[in-house]
Structure formats: structure tokens, C-alpha cells
Design a protein around this motif. Structure first.
Motif, mmCIF file in Angstrom:
data_model
loop_
_atom_site.group_PDB
_atom_site.id
_atom_site.type_symbol
_atom_site.label_atom_id
_atom_site.label_comp_id
_atom_site.label_asym_id
_atom_site.label_seq_id
_atom_site.Cartn_x
_atom_site.Cartn_y
_atom_site.Cartn_z
ATOM 1 N N ASN A 4 0.780 -1.382 0.216
ATOM 2 C CA ASN A 4 0.035 0.089 0.039
ATOM 3 C C ASN A 4 0.982 1.135 0.042
ATOM 4 O O ASN A 4 1.904 1.310 0.501
ATOM 5 N N LYS A 12 -9.361 14.676 -6.383
ATOM 6 C CA LYS A 12 -9.753 13.479 -7.301
ATOM 7 C C LYS A 12 -10.012 13.676 -8.729
ATOM 8 O O LYS A 12 -9.644 12.792 -9.612
ATOM 9 N N TYR A 94 -12.991 -0.094 -14.136
ATOM 10 C CA TYR A 94 -13.545 0.995 -13.235
ATOM 11 C C TYR A 94 -14.477 -0.016 -12.278
ATOM 12 O O TYR A 94 -15.173 -1.006 -12.817
ATOM 13 N N SER A 95 -14.528 0.034 -10.987
ATOM 14 C CA SER A 95 -15.240 -0.476 -10.097
ATOM 15 C C SER A 95 -15.540 0.497 -8.957
ATOM 16 O O SER A 95 -15.229 1.412 -8.748
ATOM 17 N N ALA A 97 -14.562 0.010 -6.038
ATOM 18 C CA ALA A 97 -13.346 -0.041 -5.310
ATOM 19 C C ALA A 97 -12.401 1.188 -5.725
ATOM 20 O O ALA A 97 -11.680 1.789 -5.003
ATOM 21 N N GLY A 98 -12.618 1.398 -7.051
ATOM 22 C CA GLY A 98 -11.461 2.405 -7.817
ATOM 23 C C GLY A 98 -11.480 2.250 -9.088
ATOM 24 O O GLY A 98 -12.311 1.547 -9.930
ATOM 25 N N SER A 100 -8.505 0.107 -11.675
ATOM 26 C CA SER A 100 -7.210 -0.689 -11.647
ATOM 27 C C SER A 100 -6.812 -1.024 -12.854
ATOM 28 O O SER A 100 -7.414 -0.944 -13.882
ATOM 29 N N LEU A 115 -4.468 -1.123 -7.820
ATOM 30 C CA LEU A 115 -5.626 -0.484 -7.607
ATOM 31 C C LEU A 115 -5.512 0.857 -6.981
ATOM 32 O O LEU A 115 -4.717 0.982 -5.951
ATOM 33 N N THR A 117 -7.455 3.709 -5.197
ATOM 34 C CA THR A 117 -8.779 3.908 -4.660
ATOM 35 C C THR A 117 -8.642 5.378 -3.740
ATOM 36 O O THR A 117 -7.425 5.493 -3.259
ATOM 37 N N SER A 119 -9.780 7.900 -0.356
ATOM 38 C CA SER A 119 -10.450 7.577 0.906
ATOM 39 C C SER A 119 -11.895 8.256 0.722
ATOM 40 O O SER A 119 -12.339 8.964 -0.006
ATOM 41 N N ASP A 122 -12.376 11.768 -0.319
ATOM 42 C CA ASP A 122 -11.504 12.033 -1.613
ATOM 43 C C ASP A 122 -10.224 12.715 -1.486
ATOM 44 O O ASP A 122 -9.986 13.455 -2.539
ATOM 45 N N ARG A 126 -5.083 6.102 -2.592
ATOM 46 C CA ARG A 126 -4.257 4.777 -2.134
ATOM 47 C C ARG A 126 -3.992 3.927 -3.193
ATOM 48 O O ARG A 126 -4.915 3.929 -4.051
#
Length: 179
Positions: A4, A12, A94-95, A97-98, A100, A115, A117, A119, A122, A126
Motif C-alpha cells: 500500500n 480526485k 472501473y469498479s 473500489a476504484g 485498477s 488498484l 482508490t 479515501s 476523496d 491509496r
């Protein structure tokens, strides 16, 4: 292995401009060369100029080499200290979760997923890196382990590029590994 990395104080909207562009992501890595892109109409990988309905799936070369190879010089010879492993790269995906990106070697012995993503507020981006590697003695002997390269890509290429364009310039890289 899971790793991470976080970038604080990001915009964003600005980050999504970069994260949604596979050519920016591949270029920022310095180690992923897009050779062809998958065309839905022909059902094959083609040069971008030949495509009719291009997708987000790429036929790529993953480039490996020692630090001394990549110092400033006008010509770098392949076959010696620079090695290329063929594979595929897909994204953006796109998902909820963010965003990837996934990469895999041609023989599917190694792969990774990055990935990106945000917070809940925004303001922090991460980057989560997951790698998988089947027992592949050849990649260990030849120094072409995609799992090691992907960690280098995140820490030494993607993180600095995104920090430069969308993050807090004073921030130090923070990472944690488990594997």
C-alpha cells in the motif's frame, strides 16, 4: 504480496484524468511498452492506427534491467542487461473500489494488479499493489520477476509521477508490505 502507498491532499478530479489514461500509466512506469491494442472487430491485437474498435487490453513488453543500464546514454542494447518479457496489460478497469490495472506475462506465470482508490473524503489516494507468482525458476534466474518489477514501478515511478501532478509535494512515501 500486497503493498500500500498513499498520496495525501489529492484532487480526485485531476487524479482521475491521469488514472483513466492507460498511456499515462504505462508511460509513467518506464517499464511497460504498449506494442498493440485489442480490437473488438478483428478479435486480435493490432497497431493502434489499424484498429476500428479498440479496447483497454494491450499486448506489451515488460522491460527489465539493472540501474546501471538505465543511466543517461543514447543507446541501450537489448539482450545483455536489458530484458523484455512479453505479456498483457489491461485497464483502466472501473469498479466501486476504484480504478485498477492488471498485468500478466504471456505464459501467465506471473501477474499483478494496481488498484487506485480514494479515501471517503476523496483527499487521499491509496495505491494497492497485489502480485502473484507461480513457481518460475526461469524468471528468478534471468532477473525478470514481474512481482519485483511491479513493486519498483509503484514506488519509483507511479508514486512520484502522481505525487508530482496531483498530490502533496512535501509528502514522503508510506508503504506497508505483507506477503
Amino acid at each position: 504480496m500486497i503493498q500500500n502507498v498513499e498520496i495525501r491532499a489529492v484532487s480526485k478530479d485531476k487524479a482521475m484524468m491521469f488514472l483513466g489514461n492507460p498511456y499515462f500509466i504505462m508511460g509513467a512506469t518506464g517499464h511497460i511498452a504498449a506494442l498493440k491494442v485489442y480490437d473488438k472487430i478483428t478479435g486480435d491485437f493490432v497497431y493502434p492506427s489499424q484498429g476500428k474498435s479498440l479496447t483497454n487490453k494491450f499486448y506489451v513488453a515488460y522491460l527489465f534491467g539493472s540501474k546501471s543500464v538505465f543511466r543517461a546514454q543514447s543507446i541501450v542494447k537489448t539482450g545483455g542487461e536489458v530484458k523484455a518479457v512479453m505479456g498483457y496489460f489491461e485497464g483502466p478497469i472501473y469498479s466501486g473500489a476504484g480504478v485498477s490495472y492488471k498485468g500478466v506475462t504471456l505464459d501467465e506465470s506471473e501477474g499483478f494488479e494496481m488498484l487506485f482508490t480514494f479515501s471517503s473524503n476523496d483527499s487521499t489516494l491509496r495505491i494497492i499493489l497485489s502480485t502473484n507468482q507461480n513457481l518460475n525458476l526461469k524468471s528468478k534466474v534471468t532477473g525478470t520477476e514481474l512481482s519485483k518489477l511491479s513493486g519498483h514501478i509503484i514506488n519509483d515511478h507511479i508514486f512520484p509521477a502522481l505525487k508530482q501532478y496531483v498530490g502533496d509535494q512535501e509528502q514522503e512515501k508510506g508503504s506497508s508490505e505483507s506477503g
